[in-house]
Design a protein around this motif. Structure first.
Motif, short mmCIF file in Angstrom:
data_model
loop_
_atom_site.label_atom_id
_atom_site.label_comp_id
_atom_site.label_asym_id
_atom_site.label_seq_id
_atom_site.Cartn_x
_atom_site.Cartn_y
_atom_site.Cartn_z
N LEU A 199 0.83 -1.20 0.00
CA LEU A 199 0.00 0.00 0.00
C LEU A 199 0.86 1.25 0.00
CD1 LEU A 199 -3.10 0.79 0.27
CD2 LEU A 199 -2.56 1.20 2.69
N GLY A 200 2.02 1.17 0.64
CA GLY A 200 2.91 2.32 0.72
C GLY A 200 3.46 2.78 -0.62
N TYR A 201 3.40 1.93 -1.63
CA TYR A 201 3.89 2.30 -2.96
C TYR A 201 2.81 2.99 -3.80
CZ TYR A 201 7.72 -0.89 -1.83
OH TYR A 201 8.79 -1.52 -1.22
N VAL A 202 1.58 3.03 -3.33
CA VAL A 202 0.49 3.60 -4.10
C VAL A 202 0.43 5.11 -3.90
CG1 VAL A 202 -1.99 3.55 -4.57
CG2 VAL A 202 -0.81 1.46 -3.83
N LYS A 203 0.31 5.85 -5.00
CA LYS A 203 0.17 7.29 -4.92
C LYS A 203 -1.14 7.67 -4.21
CE LYS A 203 2.47 7.95 -9.42
NZ LYS A 203 2.25 8.39 -10.83
N ASP A 204 -1.17 8.86 -3.65
CA ASP A 204 -2.41 9.36 -3.04
C ASP A 204 -3.55 9.25 -4.05
OD1 ASP A 204 -0.72 9.99 -0.99
OD2 ASP A 204 -1.00 12.17 -1.12
N GLY A 205 -4.67 8.71 -3.60
CA GLY A 205 -5.83 8.60 -4.47
C GLY A 205 -5.77 7.45 -5.45
N GLY A 206 -4.75 6.58 -5.31
CA GLY A 206 -4.61 5.43 -6.20
C GLY A 206 -5.47 4.26 -5.76
N VAL A 207 -5.05 3.06 -6.16
CA VAL A 207 -5.86 1.88 -5.87
C VAL A 207 -4.97 0.71 -5.48
CG1 VAL A 207 -5.93 1.28 -8.34
CG2 VAL A 207 -7.62 0.28 -6.79
N TYR A 208 -5.44 -0.06 -4.52
CA TYR A 208 -4.80 -1.29 -4.07
C TYR A 208 -5.80 -2.42 -4.21
CZ TYR A 208 -3.22 -4.85 -0.69
OH TYR A 208 -2.85 -6.03 -0.08
N VAL A 209 -5.41 -3.51 -4.88
CA VAL A 209 -6.27 -4.69 -4.99
C VAL A 209 -5.53 -5.88 -4.42
CG1 VAL A 209 -7.49 -6.27 -6.54
CG2 VAL A 209 -7.49 -3.81 -7.00
N GLY A 210 -6.12 -6.51 -3.41
CA GLY A 210 -5.57 -7.73 -2.83
C GLY A 210 -6.28 -8.95 -3.36
N VAL A 211 -5.64 -10.11 -3.22
CA VAL A 211 -6.23 -11.34 -3.75
C VAL A 211 -6.58 -12.34 -2.65
CG1 VAL A 211 -5.06 -11.11 -5.98
CG2 VAL A 211 -3.97 -12.43 -4.15
N ARG A 212 -6.31 -11.99 -1.40
CA ARG A 212 -6.68 -12.86 -0.29
C ARG A 212 -7.74 -12.16 0.55
NH1 ARG A 212 -2.11 -15.12 3.63
NH2 ARG A 212 -1.54 -16.18 1.69
N PRO A 213 -8.98 -12.61 0.50
CA PRO A 213 -10.06 -11.96 1.26
C PRO A 213 -9.71 -11.86 2.75
CG PRO A 213 -10.99 -13.50 -0.30
CD PRO A 213 -9.50 -13.71 -0.33
N GLY A 214 -9.94 -10.66 3.30
CA GLY A 214 -9.70 -10.42 4.72
C GLY A 214 -8.29 -10.01 5.06
N ALA A 215 -7.40 -9.91 4.05
CA ALA A 215 -6.00 -9.59 4.33
C ALA A 215 -5.59 -8.20 3.88
CB ALA A 215 -5.09 -10.62 3.65
N ALA A 216 -6.51 -7.42 3.33
CA ALA A 216 -6.15 -6.10 2.81
C ALA A 216 -5.90 -5.12 3.95
CB ALA A 216 -7.26 -5.57 1.90
N PRO A 217 -4.97 -4.18 3.75
CA PRO A 217 -4.70 -3.16 4.77
C PRO A 217 -5.81 -2.10 4.78
CG PRO A 217 -3.40 -2.73 2.82
CD PRO A 217 -4.10 -4.03 2.57
#
Length: 297
Positions: free
Chosen positions: A214-232
């Motif tokens: 998540l720290g690599y994502v620019k402000d206002g960007g998007v993070y997609v995780g593939v393990r349900p329940g593990a997203a920050p």
């Protein structure tokens, strides 16, 4: 028929290959004689009891490649003898795809890619659908920058290929020895696993790095995780989403078409007979496998 189950959770030694009745397709279903079925990280998690199911037999396997054996009422478009792939959805189920026969809803099945054998085709359903749905969830326009973590893994590698095909500028984060591999899949940039990536418009986190990714994502960007329940937790206006795979035969057919067009590479590490399922689980649990382990009933 033979099928792989557990009656209690633990290490690979708890796996049993048992004799059980061949399932019968109901209306809207078809039965597939399984010729190849992949071992995925989710299978080792099921074996460890992470998804529950204590006190009941639990089967394994999501990926199906094989031949239609019987067709239930109301099914159109498939006939006995057709080569197919399909997704047997669900973590906790009495019987899975690690068996000689499996019954699936017709809507979970697609014609197998004609250009690859069943062993390679067995890699496509779970990993391909997961990667494709995650890339779509990014929702980024062509030219946007995206970081794929775990890019040398099967899901990560497919995500690199699909993201590059969508016109995204892909940075691959993987092991130091994987640069040639991930660049061959379409990555424009490479970052070793212990390195630092430049800021990007989106991250597809197949390695489940969480807050670090998540720290690599620019402000206002998007993070997609593939393990349900593990997203920050979301910060800095970043849209945080999790991908949950679904049994979607129409989407699977599109991916099979990409395989036949040479646009998706399906990687197999090695094969095992069904009776050696415990050996495959032990190998998967070591980590670092480049390609899927596939059971061949």
């Amino acid at each position: 028929m033979r099928a792989v189950i557990v009656n209690g959770f633990g290490g690979p030694e708890v796996l049993e290959v048992v004799e059980t009745a061949v399932p019968e397709p109901a209306a809207g279903q078809l039965r597939v004689r399984v010729t190849a079925t992949a071992v995925n990280p989710v299978d080792t998690a099921v074996r460890a009891g992470i998804f529950g199911g204590a006190g009941q037999p639990v089967g394994f396997g999501w990926d199906v490649a094989g031949e239609v054996d019987a067709v239930g009422a109301e099914v159109t478009g498939f006939a006995a003898g057709d080569r197919v792939v399909g997704l047997h959805y669900g973590a906790v189920k009495p019987l899975g795809a690690h068996a000689e026969y499996v019954v699936l809803d017709a809507g979970a099945v697609a014609a197998a890619p004609a250009s690859v054998d069943d062993v390679r085709a067995a890699v496509l359903p779970l990993s391909g659908l997961t990667a494709a749905r995650a890339v779509a969830q990014l929702g980024l326009p062509a030219g946007s920058s995206v970081l794929v973590t775990g890019a040398a893994g099967v899901v990560g590698g497919l995500a690199v290929q699909l993201a590059a095909r969508a016109g995204l500028v892909v940075t691959a984060l993987a092991g130091a020895g994987d640069e040639e591999l991930v660049r061959s899949l379409g990555a424009a940039h490479f970052v070793p696993r212990d390195g630092e990536a430049a800021p990007v418009d989106g991250v597809l986190d197949t390695a489940v790095l969480g807050e670090r990714a998540l720290g690599y994502v620019k402000d206002g960007g998007v993070y997609v995780g593939v393990r349900p329940g593990a997203a920050p937790a979301a910060v800095r206006g970043i849209r945080v989403e999790e991908q949950e795979v679904a049994a979607d035969g129409a989407h699977l057919a599109e991916l099979a078409g990409l395989v036949d067009a040479g646009a998706l590479d399906l990687r197999v590490a090695r094969t095992y007979p069904l009776d050696a399922a415990a050996e495959a689980h032990a190998e998967q649990s070591k980590g670092g496998v480049r390609g899927r382990l596939v059971l061949v009933p």
